[in-house]
Design a protein around this motif. Structure first.
Motif, PDB file in Angstrom:
ATOM      1  N   LYS A  21      -1.850  -4.789   2.657  1.00  0.00           N
ATOM      2  CA  LYS A  21      -2.967  -5.203   3.496  1.00  0.00           C
ATOM      3  C   LYS A  21      -4.137  -5.213   4.386  1.00  0.00           C
ATOM      4  CE  LYS A  21      -3.715  -8.522   7.453  1.00  0.00           C
ATOM      5  NZ  LYS A  21      -3.825 -10.017   7.173  1.00  0.00           N
ATOM      6  N   SER A  22      -4.686  -6.183   3.592  1.00  0.00           N
ATOM      7  CA  SER A  22      -6.458  -5.624   4.025  1.00  0.00           C
ATOM      8  C   SER A  22      -7.503  -6.240   5.078  1.00  0.00           C
ATOM      9  CB  SER A  22      -7.318  -5.078   2.843  1.00  0.00           C
ATOM     10  OG  SER A  22      -6.325  -4.904   1.770  1.00  0.00           O
ATOM     11  N   PHE A  23      -7.514  -5.726   5.576  1.00  0.00           N
ATOM     12  CA  PHE A  23      -9.467  -6.639   6.832  1.00  0.00           C
ATOM     13  C   PHE A  23     -10.395  -6.611   6.217  1.00  0.00           C
ATOM     14  CE2 PHE A  23      -5.081  -5.097   9.120  1.00  0.00           C
ATOM     15  CZ  PHE A  23      -4.990  -6.222   9.950  1.00  0.00           C
ATOM     16  N   GLY A  24     -10.314  -7.275   5.822  1.00  0.00           N
ATOM     17  CA  GLY A  24     -12.082  -7.301   4.961  1.00  0.00           C
ATOM     18  C   GLY A  24     -12.496  -6.403   3.928  1.00  0.00           C
ATOM     19  N   ASP A  25     -13.295  -5.233   3.392  1.00  0.00           N
ATOM     20  CA  ASP A  25     -12.975  -4.717   2.296  1.00  0.00           C
ATOM     21  C   ASP A  25     -11.740  -3.021   2.782  1.00  0.00           C
ATOM     22  OD1 ASP A  25     -14.728  -6.239   1.225  1.00  0.00           O
ATOM     23  OD2 ASP A  25     -16.590  -5.077   2.463  1.00  0.00           O
ATOM     24  N   VAL A  26     -11.229  -3.269   4.093  1.00  0.00           N
ATOM     25  CA  VAL A  26     -10.384  -2.070   4.383  1.00  0.00           C
ATOM     26  C   VAL A  26      -8.800  -2.254   4.248  1.00  0.00           C
ATOM     27  CG1 VAL A  26     -10.266  -0.204   5.681  1.00  0.00           C
ATOM     28  CG2 VAL A  26     -12.146  -1.085   6.292  1.00  0.00           C
ATOM     29  N   ALA A  27      -8.800  -1.563   3.104  1.00  0.00           N
ATOM     30  CA  ALA A  27      -7.661  -1.615   2.919  1.00  0.00           C
ATOM     31  C   ALA A  27      -6.435  -0.659   3.501  1.00  0.00           C
ATOM     32  CB  ALA A  27      -6.952  -1.286   1.463  1.00  0.00           C
ATOM     33  N   VAL A  28      -5.216  -1.377   4.727  1.00  0.00           N
ATOM     34  CA  VAL A  28      -4.620  -1.080   5.619  1.00  0.00           C
ATOM     35  C   VAL A  28      -3.407   0.194   5.365  1.00  0.00           C
ATOM     36  CG1 VAL A  28      -4.166  -0.835   7.679  1.00  0.00           C
ATOM     37  CG2 VAL A  28      -6.429  -2.242   7.648  1.00  0.00           C
ATOM     38  N   LEU A  29      -2.568  -1.280   4.360  1.00  0.00           N
ATOM     39  CA  LEU A  29      -1.682  -0.719   3.392  1.00  0.00           C
ATOM     40  C   LEU A  29      -1.575  -1.090   2.078  1.00  0.00           C
ATOM     41  CD1 LEU A  29       0.591  -2.553   5.794  1.00  0.00           C
ATOM     42  CD2 LEU A  29       0.750  -0.702   5.913  1.00  0.00           C
ATOM     43  N   LYS A  30      -1.330  -0.282   0.909  1.00  0.00           N
ATOM     44  CA  LYS A  30      -1.394  -0.024   0.149  1.00  0.00           C
ATOM     45  C   LYS A  30      -0.119   0.591  -0.925  1.00  0.00           C
ATOM     46  CE  LYS A  30      -5.636   2.761   1.360  1.00  0.00           C
ATOM     47  NZ  LYS A  30      -6.321   3.401   1.074  1.00  0.00           N
ATOM     48  N   GLY A  31       0.110  -0.980  -0.635  1.00  0.00           N
ATOM     49  CA  GLY A  31       2.265  -0.731  -1.743  1.00  0.00           C
ATOM     50  C   GLY A  31       3.086   0.095  -0.767  1.00  0.00           C
ATOM     51  N   VAL A  32       3.780  -0.326   0.325  1.00  0.00           N
ATOM     52  CA  VAL A  32       4.294   0.194   1.131  1.00  0.00           C
ATOM     53  C   VAL A  32       5.971  -0.764   0.989  1.00  0.00           C
ATOM     54  CG1 VAL A  32       5.458   0.986   3.420  1.00  0.00           C
ATOM     55  CG2 VAL A  32       3.231   0.927   2.850  1.00  0.00           C
ATOM     56  N   THR A  33       6.686   0.256   0.892  1.00  0.00           N
ATOM     57  CA  THR A  33       7.764  -0.268   0.632  1.00  0.00           C
ATOM     58  C   THR A  33       8.950   0.020   1.624  1.00  0.00           C
ATOM     59  OG1 THR A  33       7.960  -0.620  -1.955  1.00  0.00           O
ATOM     60  CG2 THR A  33      10.110  -0.604   0.068  1.00  0.00           C
TER      61      THR A  33
END
Length: 262
Positions: A21-33
């Motif tokens: 999940k990203s907001f604009g150019d900011v990646a907040v979740l980067k492949g979470v399981t």
């Protein structure tokens, strides 16, 4: 530690796989399981901005995933197609929302409704359950939350701890499969925090499936079956509460716990 009674082959109550999940150019979740099994209490810890609350907002459909998959038991809510999350129909999302309860930091009670009406409104209006059944359950929950005598009060007549306990009762009245708590004590002073944590401990003892985003390390150590440490939008470390909190293996986990322990 929690006392979850789980079958090894039990299907996860909730499953999030490689979510982004990203907001604009900011990646907040980067492949979470994250998978949570029946009766399990999972505490999610980590610094502000690490992705904890965004993970809960995606799990509860308040935000939509960019990629990855989300399922509640046998209900596929979103699947990954070529690196993009594709959601099911509106009916699927409604069915998913019936399977979880969410308790926010700031209560989110209806200010003009009494305690009883706050708890009974959704079961009656959304689930179309009989009034007598819903009100009987509400009275049981009010007693369980230590709120006897507050039935006819409105939120402004309650302490913050009482309001949060009404919020928990309101979520439980929908008979969810899993409860999410997003820093449920962050707006409370220490005495009121203890009231709310006592209720969550009671639910854990009853094997309620829960995911709790918290900064209360002693609570996480005592109640959680598993602790997940998030930082920078990834799961850095997870495992039994005593191991992650008392004997963390990762340098980032060690640094975080050292900081908050100072």
């Amino acid at each position: 530690m929690g006392q979850a009674q789980r079958r090894p082959d039990a299907r996860p109550v909730v499953s999030m796989v490689n979510v982004r999940k990203s907001f604009g150019d900011v990646a907040v979740l980067k492949g979470v399981t994250l998978e949570v099994r029946p009766g399990e209490t999972v505490a999610v810890i980590g610094p502000s901005g690490g992705g904890k609350s965004t993970l809960l907002r995606c799990a509860t459909l308040l935000e939509r995933l960019d990629a990855g998959s989300l399922a509640y038991g046998d209900l596929e809510v979103a699947r990954d197609e070529g690196g993009r999350a594709v959601y099911g129909s509106a009916a699927v999302e409604r069915a998913a929302k019936a399977r979880f309860g969410l308790v926010f930091q700031n209560y989110n009670l209806f200010p003009h409704y009494t305690v009883m009406k706050n708890i009974t409104d959704a079961p009656r209006c959304v689930q179309k359950r009989p009034r007598a059944e819903v009100e009987a359950q509400a009275r049981e929950l009010i007693a369980k939350m230590g709120l006897e005598g507050c039935e006819d009060k409105v939120p402004c007549q309650l302490s913050g701890g009482q309001q949060q306990r009404v919020s928990i009762a309101r979520a439980l009245a929908m008979n969810p499969k899993v409860m999410y708590f997003d820093e449920p004590t962050s707006a409370l002073d220490p005495e009121l925090t203890a009231e709310v944590l006592k209720v969550i401990k009671l639910l854990a003892a009853e094997n309620m499936t829960m995911v709790v985003v918290t900064h209360e390390m002693s609570f996480a150590r005592e109640v959680a079956d598993r602790v997940v440490f998030m930082d920078g939008g990834v799961v850095v470390e997870q495992g039994p509460a005593a191991q992650v909190i008392d004997h963390p293996r990762e340098a980032r986990t060690q640094a975080f716990l050292h900081r908050i322990g100072e």
